[in-house]
Design an enzyme around this catalytic site. Structure first.
Site, PDB file in Angstrom:
ATOM      1  N   GLU A 192      15.597  20.933  30.344  1.00 33.75           N
ATOM      2  CA  GLU A 192      14.287  20.285  30.297  1.00 33.75           C
ATOM      3  C   GLU A 192      13.242  21.048  31.118  1.00 33.75           C
ATOM      4  O   GLU A 192      12.040  20.919  30.886  1.00 33.75           O
ATOM      5  CB  GLU A 192      14.386  18.841  30.795  1.00 33.75           C
ATOM      6  CG  GLU A 192      15.146  17.906  29.877  1.00 33.75           C
ATOM      7  CD  GLU A 192      14.277  17.264  28.805  1.00 33.75           C
ATOM      8  OE1 GLU A 192      13.052  17.221  28.974  1.00 33.75           O
ATOM      9  OE2 GLU A 192      14.836  16.794  27.787  1.00 33.75           O
ATOM     10  N   CYS A 222      26.131  17.009  24.122  1.00 38.77           N
ATOM     11  CA  CYS A 222      24.755  16.600  24.409  1.00 38.77           C
ATOM     12  C   CYS A 222      23.843  17.486  23.580  1.00 38.77           C
ATOM     13  O   CYS A 222      24.068  18.704  23.489  1.00 38.77           O
ATOM     14  CB  CYS A 222      24.463  16.770  25.903  1.00 38.77           C
ATOM     15  SG  CYS A 222      22.743  16.462  26.374  1.00 38.77           S
ATOM     16  N   ASP A 236      16.177  10.213  21.599  1.00 42.31           N
ATOM     17  CA  ASP A 236      17.005  10.815  22.641  1.00 42.31           C
ATOM     18  C   ASP A 236      16.396  10.454  23.984  1.00 42.31           C
ATOM     19  O   ASP A 236      15.240  10.003  24.064  1.00 42.31           O
ATOM     20  CB  ASP A 236      17.064  12.335  22.478  1.00 42.31           C
ATOM     21  CG  ASP A 236      17.999  13.010  23.478  1.00 42.31           C
ATOM     22  OD1 ASP A 236      18.942  12.358  23.951  1.00 42.31           O
ATOM     23  OD2 ASP A 236      17.774  14.192  23.793  1.00 42.31           O
ATOM     24  N   SER A 237      17.150  10.683  25.057  1.00 47.85           N
ATOM     25  CA  SER A 237      16.649  10.412  26.397  1.00 47.85           C
ATOM     26  C   SER A 237      15.507  11.357  26.776  1.00 47.85           C
ATOM     27  O   SER A 237      14.693  11.038  27.629  1.00 47.85           O
ATOM     28  CB  SER A 237      17.785  10.557  27.409  1.00 47.85           C
ATOM     29  OG  SER A 237      18.316  11.870  27.369  1.00 47.85           O
ATOM     30  N   HIS A 244      21.021  18.595  24.155  1.00 49.02           N
ATOM     31  CA  HIS A 244      20.309  19.616  24.922  1.00 49.02           C
ATOM     32  C   HIS A 244      21.081  20.945  24.933  1.00 49.02           C
ATOM     33  O   HIS A 244      20.473  22.016  25.073  1.00 49.02           O
ATOM     34  CB  HIS A 244      20.125  19.175  26.378  1.00 49.02           C
ATOM     35  CG  HIS A 244      19.061  18.158  26.600  1.00 49.02           C
ATOM     36  ND1 HIS A 244      19.192  16.848  26.222  1.00 49.02           N
ATOM     37  CD2 HIS A 244      17.836  18.253  27.186  1.00 49.02           C
ATOM     38  CE1 HIS A 244      18.104  16.170  26.567  1.00 49.02           C
ATOM     39  NE2 HIS A 244      17.269  17.005  27.149  1.00 49.02           N
ATOM     40  N   CYS A 251      21.733  11.516  20.975  1.00 50.92           N
ATOM     41  CA  CYS A 251      21.988  11.472  22.407  1.00 50.92           C
ATOM     42  C   CYS A 251      23.458  11.146  22.620  1.00 50.92           C
ATOM     43  O   CYS A 251      23.918  10.076  22.216  1.00 50.92           O
ATOM     44  CB  CYS A 251      21.101  10.406  23.064  1.00 50.92           C
ATOM     45  SG  CYS A 251      21.357  10.198  24.834  1.00 50.92           S
TER      46      CYS A 251
END
Length: 282
Positions: free
Chosen positions: A155, A189, A13-14, A191, A76
């Site tokens: 994040e 996403c 993932d990023s 996240h 991602c």
């Protein structure tokens, strides 16, 4: 075949959002080893140009292939929405991204045909979820919303259910979806599951949230089973983690993303030297 089964599953993932998919993989496939790469030094991908996203993704995949993985999961939404299908089809191992798996779950879940999609700017601009949904159901009414602040908020730890900053951002982003009266919302996403309680509160109980990480883990398990690549030797699975920035915050952040599966070695690496074509000749 036995040697191939014993290889790990590769996930990337990023940043660290893909760890939500790792958590689901470890729950579904407790005998499998996992190698995870989070490109924390270059996060977020969703605000980058398409060419940059593709180059980053190919370098990430080249690293995982070097780890002798038996399968690659792009955990991602941005990568899954932009990586050319001809590239993933040419990989020497199986590959899946989040888009098709998640679209299938959303198409099955909706009762009214009104589906919302939230994702990074690149994911929304690609219209990949829309194309996948329309291929599955011609009657869907889709409302898509770009949410560029969600990844950096997550994040940086702004995801507690009572976080006022993220709630205010969510209320603003989700207004078009509320107006459209969607009954199903794709979290486009990996996240976003961490802020699912906030999203659920804003949208209301009548809206089903589709977790892209969970759905992609389910797809990965099914694909490995179909290919007869699941371990069957009673091995207890482990996980190795690699990041492209400091490892110092990984313990805290990974605990949030992985829950009961937190822990494991984490190593800082650079993928900048990997070829921009992922080492795959086209």
């Amino acid at each position: 075949m036995t040697a191939m089964r014993e290889r790990p599953i590769g996930v990337f993932d990023s940043g660290l959002g893909g760890l939500t998919a790792v958590r689901e993989l470890r729950r579904l496939l407790p005998h499998e080893d996992i190698v995870y790469f989070g490109d924390t030094g270059r996060v977020p991908y969703g605000t980058r140009g398409v060419d940059t996203i593709i180059r980053y993704a190919k370098q990430d995949i080249a690293f995982l292939l070097e780890q002798k993985v038996k399968f690659v999961m792009a955990a991602c939404g941005t990568v899954s929405s932009t990586l050319p299908a001809e590239f993933s089809a040419a990989l020497p191992v199986g590959f899946t991204g989040v888009v098709q798996c998640t679209a299938q779950a959303a198409a099955a879940a909706t009762k009214t045909g009104r589906i919302g999609i939230i994702g990074t700017p690149a994911t929304i601009a690609s219209r990949s979820y829309e194309a996948a949904l329309r291929a599955l159901r011609s009657d869907v009414q889709i409302t898509a919303q770009s949410c560029p602040l969600f990844v950096p908020l997550v994040e940086n730890g702004y995801f507690n259910a009572d976080n006022e900053v993220t709630r205010l951002v969510a209320e603003d982003y989700l207004k078009p979806l509320q107006k459209a009266e969607v009954d199903t919302l794709i979290l486009g996403c990996t996240h976003y599951p961490l802020i699912a309680p906030i999203l659920a509160k804003v949208m209301g109980r009548q809206v089903a949230l589709i977790d892209s990480g969970r759905e992609t883990a389910l797809c990965t398990a099914a694909l490995l089973r179909e290919a007869d690549l699941l371990r069957n030797d009673g091995h207890i699975g482990t996980a190795q983690y690699f990041v492209s920035d400091s490892t110092e915050s990984f313990a805290t952040l990974s605990g949030w993303f992985l829950g009961e599966y937190a822990g494991g070695d984490v190593t800082r690496i650079s993928v900048d030297h990997y070829p921009a074509d992922g080492g795959i000749s086209q």
